[in-house]
Design an enzyme around this catalytic site. Structure first.
Site, short mmCIF file in Angstrom:
data_model
loop_
_atom_site.label_atom_id
_atom_site.label_comp_id
_atom_site.label_asym_id
_atom_site.label_seq_id
_atom_site.Cartn_x
_atom_site.Cartn_y
_atom_site.Cartn_z
N GLU A 237 7.44 108.94 134.70
CA GLU A 237 8.31 108.36 135.31
C GLU A 237 9.48 107.91 134.39
OE1 GLU A 237 7.94 106.43 139.11
OE2 GLU A 237 6.78 108.08 139.85
N HIS B 292 11.81 108.53 142.63
CA HIS B 292 10.96 107.29 142.97
C HIS B 292 11.95 106.19 143.75
CE1 HIS B 292 7.11 105.11 142.55
NE2 HIS B 292 7.26 105.18 143.69
#
Length: 170
Positions: A115, A134
């Site tokens: 990420e 996220h």
């Protein structure tokens, strides 16, 4: 009839709320669970029957890459995978291959193995993937609930009745 929503690890707080929402939308909800729940089914059955599969398992050695080429091949070709849990529950390269080949219809990913995904990740170029960065937990109400939980934990500790104790015997 309605669609089937399969929740992997879906008997916790978040999974239970997702199940409630799915039922409110007319979906039949099935889960895999380590505990003996009335609507729990084996993982292979959940993969084969579900129109939407949502991941709610913790990440550990047993669950890392639990969704891999083998698991994806057991899903309906019309199924969608939703991961708002932990990125490493899914083998991303296997998922990309399955999405390219039409093994499954699509994926919604709030979490990824890396990420943010590398700028050259195929996830950015696939039409059957929806990515979010996220942010599922970032709503004001969610953050306020976290602050309220911390305050409640402190108040309970001060009152001599600690809550959410980890390693109480150590």
């Amino acid at each position: 009839g309605g669609k089937i929503l399969g929740l992997i690890g879906g008997s916790g707080n978040i999974g239970s709320e997702v199940a409630r929402l799915g039922e409110a939308l007319g979906m039949t909800v099935i889960i895999t669970s380590r505990s003996n729940k009335h609507n729990a089914v084996p993982l292979d059955e959940l993969l084969a029957k579900s129109d939407f599969i949502s991941l709610h398992s913790p990440l550990n050695t047993d669950t890392k890459h639990m969704i891999d080429k083998v698991a994806l091949s057991k899903m309906k070709q019309s199924a969608y995978l939703i991961n708002t849990g932990r990125g490493e529950l899914v083998n991303e390269m296997d998922l990309i291959e399955a999405l390219r080949e039409g093994t499954i219809a699509g994926a919604g990913l709030d979490v990824q193995e890396q990420e943010p995904p590398h700028e050259t990740s195929a996830l950015y170029t696939l039409d059957n993937v929806m990515l979010t960065p996220h942010i599922g937990w970032k709503r004001l109400e969610t953050r306020q609930r976290c602050v309220d939980m911390v305050a409640a934990n402190i108040a309970a500790f001060v009152a001599g009745s600690p809550m959410n104790v980890v390693n109480a015997n150590s």
